[in-house]
Design an enzyme around this catalytic site. Structure first.
Site, PDB file in Angstrom:
ATOM      1  N   ASP A 110      17.252  57.294  42.470  1.00 56.11           N
ATOM      2  CA  ASP A 110      17.783  58.464  43.169  1.00 56.11           C
ATOM      3  C   ASP A 110      18.508  58.057  44.451  1.00 56.11           C
ATOM      4  OD1 ASP A 110      16.731  60.027  41.221  1.00 56.11           O
ATOM      5  OD2 ASP A 110      15.329  61.123  42.491  1.00 56.11           O
ATOM      6  N   SER A 111      18.079  56.975  45.048  1.00 58.13           N
ATOM      7  CA  SER A 111      18.745  56.478  46.256  1.00 58.13           C
ATOM      8  C   SER A 111      19.906  55.559  45.929  1.00 58.13           C
ATOM      9  CB  SER A 111      17.727  55.725  47.130  1.00 58.13           C
ATOM     10  OG  SER A 111      16.701  56.582  47.576  1.00 58.13           O
TER      11      SER A 111
END
Length: 402
Positions: free
Chosen positions: A174-175
């Site tokens: 997600d990052s």
């Protein structure tokens, strides 16, 4: 002077992290980002902490504010034809659409890229999911960023030999994925200036994670070797390189003194057994790694981590305290520009991150709070979509704006 992306219009139909983080980057660069939400199916990020003052609430998540700062929020039911028409009017307005639905959902809703491009040929659409839009497992594979970390191979590599993998901290991909999405959008905008054409960008989050693990993949591709958990920070081909305990509760220092010049300065600074001729060469240090690291640990253990960092940095040796959250909160470089204060009607004053960059010739935008659910629905429908008050009231009465 205006911000770099001033005038760019973005419809953000993502949720949780990947899509919203990508939209946040564009907002920091000056884009007008309208985030689509639902009060019926709330963005899970609103339910995740930390919450201001420890009080849970859909409008109290600091994580939500951090990932959605500077955006406007609308609530529209996509399954209702009238709600879908409102979104299509936003597509007419937008330059960029970001979506993170499961593959196939937008086709069902008749909001997939071919339909949007037929309506607005200049539209740039980003679709991001765990495995992308195509491939044998793309459709029907459920999961979040922790699954992306597992799929990319990151989870397997973290931990100790003989023990279960401990995985990454949080939903790693997600990052990672937004760092691929935003440059792709900027490249597509550059292309559109010369061609007038939009495009569809498909970002598989797990594949983005693999890019950060290329050395591990190359080991297998070149030699058929599957990298294993080592329980050790640093490269197996560098010494000394690792993390060493310091004085105090859970205090550590990261040191990389493997390169020739850094090693000479490091051993001179530390002295003692590090001056042994057996450690003159990298081969010698690799062979004697266990003894070498034990001596370094004995040297760092009684000392303050920050003092060790200052001493080694002054000697030209790469070293840094292993930061805790309290270290980061007090870091003078971060407090000088990275952290920004917001004032929200619900949570009051809070601190979130500002832009992750500074540009020499153009300003970044003032960091604003994240929006409340549907806060800008009526204004967006009126000013962008062209609905009058009566039409908006009818949609509200029909339950479409929830």
């Amino acid at each position: 002077m205006s911000a770099p992306l001033a005038g760019l219009r973005v419809l953000d139909m993502g949720w949780v992290m990947v899509g919203p983080v990508s939209g946040r980057y564009l907002a920091d660069l000056g884009a007008d980002v309208v985030k689509l939400e639902s009060a019926r199916r709330v963005d899970p990020l609103r339910t995740l902490g930390p919450f201001k003052d420890g009080k849970p609430g859909l409008e109290r998540s600091i994580s939500y504010h951090n990932l959605n700062a500077g955006k406007r929020s609308i609530t529209v039911d996509l399954k209702d034809p009238r709600g879908r028409e409102a979104i299509l009017r936003l597509v007419d307005w937008a330059d960029v659409v970001i979506e993170s639905f499961s593959p196939g959902v937008l086709e069902t809703l008749q909001l997939d890229y071919p339909r949007l491009a037929a309506r607005n040929p200049r539209i740039i659409m980003v679709s991001t999911s765990l495995l992308g839009q195509t491939g044998p497992h793309a459709r029907g594979t459920a999961g979040v960023g922790t699954m992306g970390a597992a799929m990319s191979g990151a989870s397997l590599l973290l931990g100790w030999p003989g023990h279960a993998p401990c995985g990454t901290y949080g939903p790693w991909t997600d990052s990672v994925a937004p760092r691929f999405i935003v440059p792709s959008v900027l490249a597509a905008l550059h292309r559109r200036r010369s061609t007038g054409e939009g495009c569809h960008i498909d970002v598989a989050q797990a594949e983005a994670g693999i890019q950060f693990l290329s050395p591990a993949w190359y080991q297998y591709a070149a030699n058929g070797t599957v990298p294993q958990r080592r329980g050790h920070a640093g490269s197996p081909l560098k010494a000394p390189e690792g993390i060493f305990r310091c004085a105090g509760q859970d205090r550590w220092i990261a040191i990389d003194a493997s390169a020739g010049g850094a090693w000479r300065r490091f051993r001179t600074t530390v002295g003692g057994g590090l001056l042994d001729g057996a450690f003159d060469t990298l081969i010698g240090r690799l062979r004697g790694r266990e003894a070498l690291e034990r001596m370094i640990g004995q040297w760092t253990a009684p000392q303050d981590a920050a003092a060790v960092e200052q001493l080694l940095q002054a000697a030209g040796v790469p070293a840094h305290v292993v930061s805790s959250a309290s270290d980061l909160a007090a870091d003078p470089d971060l407090t000088e520009g990275h952290y920004r204060r917001i004032d929200d009607p619900v949570v009051g004053e809070a601190v979130i991150e500002g832009p992750r960059f500074r540009l020499a010739r153009t300003p970044t935008c003032e960091t604003r709070r994240g929006p409340r659910i549907g806060e800008h629905t009526q204004a967006v429908l009126r000013d962008i979509c062209g609905y009058d008050d009566a039409a908006i009231a009818a949609m509200q009465e029909a339950g479409i704006l929830r």
